[in-house]
Design a protein around this motif. Structure first.
Motif, PDB file in Angstrom:
ATOM      1  N   UNK A  33      14.887 -15.474  -0.633  1.00  0.00           N
ATOM      2  CA  UNK A  33      14.690 -15.660  -2.057  1.00  0.00           C
ATOM      3  C   UNK A  33      13.244 -15.718  -2.498  1.00  0.00           C
ATOM      4  N   UNK A  34      12.305 -15.635  -1.551  1.00  0.00           N
ATOM      5  CA  UNK A  34      10.884 -15.665  -1.912  1.00  0.00           C
ATOM      6  C   UNK A  34      10.376 -14.232  -1.976  1.00  0.00           C
ATOM      7  N   UNK A  35      10.095 -13.704  -3.165  1.00  0.00           N
ATOM      8  CA  UNK A  35       9.635 -12.319  -3.261  1.00  0.00           C
ATOM      9  C   UNK A  35       8.239 -12.150  -2.669  1.00  0.00           C
ATOM     10  N   UNK A  36       8.031 -11.020  -1.997  1.00  0.00           N
ATOM     11  CA  UNK A  36       6.717 -10.691  -1.433  1.00  0.00           C
ATOM     12  C   UNK A  36       6.226  -9.369  -2.010  1.00  0.00           C
ATOM     13  N   UNK A  37       7.005  -8.313  -1.823  1.00  0.00           N
ATOM     14  CA  UNK A  37       6.670  -7.017  -2.409  1.00  0.00           C
ATOM     15  C   UNK A  37       7.323  -6.892  -3.767  1.00  0.00           C
ATOM     16  N   UNK A  38       6.573  -6.343  -4.729  1.00  0.00           N
ATOM     17  CA  UNK A  38       7.060  -6.267  -6.097  1.00  0.00           C
ATOM     18  C   UNK A  38       6.855  -4.849  -6.655  1.00  0.00           C
ATOM     19  N   UNK A  39       7.969  -4.121  -6.785  1.00  0.00           N
ATOM     20  CA  UNK A  39       7.966  -2.797  -7.418  1.00  0.00           C
ATOM     21  C   UNK A  39       6.858  -1.907  -6.845  1.00  0.00           C
ATOM     22  N   UNK A  40       6.885  -1.734  -5.556  1.00  0.00           N
ATOM     23  CA  UNK A  40       5.828  -0.998  -4.857  1.00  0.00           C
ATOM     24  C   UNK A  40       6.167   0.492  -4.798  1.00  0.00           C
ATOM     25  N   UNK A  41       5.201   1.323  -5.144  1.00  0.00           N
ATOM     26  CA  UNK A  41       5.318   2.781  -5.034  1.00  0.00           C
ATOM     27  C   UNK A  41       4.169   3.277  -4.167  1.00  0.00           C
ATOM     28  N   UNK A  42       4.484   3.767  -2.964  1.00  0.00           N
ATOM     29  CA  UNK A  42       3.437   4.267  -2.069  1.00  0.00           C
ATOM     30  C   UNK A  42       3.933   5.516  -1.353  1.00  0.00           C
ATOM     31  N   UNK A  43       2.987   6.314  -0.860  1.00  0.00           N
ATOM     32  CA  UNK A  43       3.283   7.504  -0.073  1.00  0.00           C
ATOM     33  C   UNK A  43       2.434   7.479   1.185  1.00  0.00           C
ATOM     34  N   UNK A  44       3.027   7.919   2.292  1.00  0.00           N
ATOM     35  CA  UNK A  44       2.340   7.915   3.589  1.00  0.00           C
ATOM     36  C   UNK A  44       2.356   9.334   4.149  1.00  0.00           C
ATOM     37  N   UNK A  45       1.188   9.898   4.438  1.00  0.00           N
ATOM     38  CA  UNK A  45       1.131  11.280   4.925  1.00  0.00           C
ATOM     39  C   UNK A  45       1.569  11.380   6.389  1.00  0.00           C
ATOM     40  N   UNK A  46       2.064  12.558   6.804  1.00  0.00           N
ATOM     41  CA  UNK A  46       2.488  12.756   8.193  1.00  0.00           C
ATOM     42  C   UNK A  46       1.309  13.052   9.105  1.00  0.00           C
ATOM     43  N   UNK A  47       1.513  12.789  10.392  1.00  0.00           N
ATOM     44  CA  UNK A  47       0.502  13.113  11.407  1.00  0.00           C
ATOM     45  C   UNK A  47      -0.869  12.619  10.984  1.00  0.00           C
ATOM     46  N   UNK A  48      -0.913  11.360  10.577  1.00  0.00           N
ATOM     47  CA  UNK A  48      -2.153  10.748  10.108  1.00  0.00           C
ATOM     48  C   UNK A  48      -2.087   9.255  10.374  1.00  0.00           C
ATOM     49  N   UNK A  49      -3.245   8.600  10.323  1.00  0.00           N
ATOM     50  CA  UNK A  49      -3.323   7.149  10.445  1.00  0.00           C
ATOM     51  C   UNK A  49      -3.475   6.569   9.044  1.00  0.00           C
ATOM     52  N   UNK A  50      -2.540   5.708   8.664  1.00  0.00           N
ATOM     53  CA  UNK A  50      -2.618   5.011   7.385  1.00  0.00           C
ATOM     54  C   UNK A  50      -2.824   3.526   7.648  1.00  0.00           C
TER      55      UNK A  50
END
Length: 247
Positions: A33-50
């Motif tokens: 019940x404790x929110x941590x992430x809030x309405x997150x929009x992200x993209x992660x590229x392939x074959x890469x270090x993020x």
């Protein structure tokens, strides 16, 4: 692969853009019940270090847990391309040092996705385990108990376990914590080599030097997106000052 939670918005199509390996839309998640992430929009590229960067409590570990499938979001959608399950390497502090396991036994657990915990390993499985241990420089520790190792040594064991899974998506939570400079350099080289072989790496870190050497960066603050893109454009002094992340 598309994973949907509570359908907070219409489904979006599975990603066809080869520029992205993972897309997250409207993601919310937390604990009891404790929110941590809030309405997150992200993209992660392939074959890469993020690199995931942000203060303690900003949601880095929670996001990794969602991507690994060990934390169920309360809302949002996760779109991921690729077949094999991701390999998740938690912080070494999350792994008990009192477990009666040797180094080799711990790394062998990385083969359970393919064999299960009860089926005997094949010759190929043993070769994969040996290769992972060799790449992390822990072959000489094979018979040692986890509880006998230093924090840095235990971290290398966990990374080797992740490599033994042979996944094309490697998720690491603070992988260089407790490592000496030489071990950090070796780990950085290893991750670069994995990416060259087609692996997508996502790691949470407080090390801004490591984050700046990544291909992409996601900056989090209080569970929300504070920036994403090339590290040089995201990790600016003004952005870091806003989230109180020491530069």
């Amino acid at each position: 692969m598309t994973i949907m939670f509570n359908k907070p918005r219409p489904s979006i199509a599975a990603p066809r853009d080869p520029a992205f390996r993972i897309r997250v839309a409207g993601l919310s998640a937390g604990y009891s019940g404790r929110p941590v992430l809030r309405q997150l929009d992200v993209s992660i590229p392939p074959s890469a270090i993020t690199a995931l960067v942000g203060p303690n409590g900003s949601g880095k570990s929670t996001l990794l847990g969602v991507l690994a499938g060990v934390i169920r979001p309360t809302a949002g959608e996760v779109h991921r391309s690729g077949g094999r399950p991701p390999a998740f390497v938690p912080q070494r502090t999350a792994v008990g040092g009192l477990l009666p396991l040797t180094v080799r036994q711990t790394v062998r657990m990385g083969r359970w996705n393919d064999r299960g915990p009860w089926r005997p390993l094949t010759g190929r499985d043993h070769a994969v385990v040996d290769a992972a241990m060799d790449r992390l420089g822990i072959s000489g520790l094979a018979t040692r108990q986890l509880g006998e190792l230093s924090g840095g040594q235990r971290q290398r064991v966990l990374i080797a376990q992740g490599l033994a899974q042979e996944s094309d998506l490697l998720l690491l939570d603070e992988p260089t914590t407790g490592l000496d400079p030489e071990a950090r350099k070796r780990t950085a080289t290893l991750l670069t080599d994995l990416v060259a072989g087609g692996v997508t790496v996502v790691h949470a870190t407080h090390d801004l030097d490591a984050a700046r050497s990544a291909d992409a960066c996601i900056l989090l603050s209080e569970g929300r997106l504070a920036g994403q893109g090339r590290p040089g454009r995201v990790l600016t002094p003004s952005a870091l000052a806003r989230i109180r992340q020491p530069a």
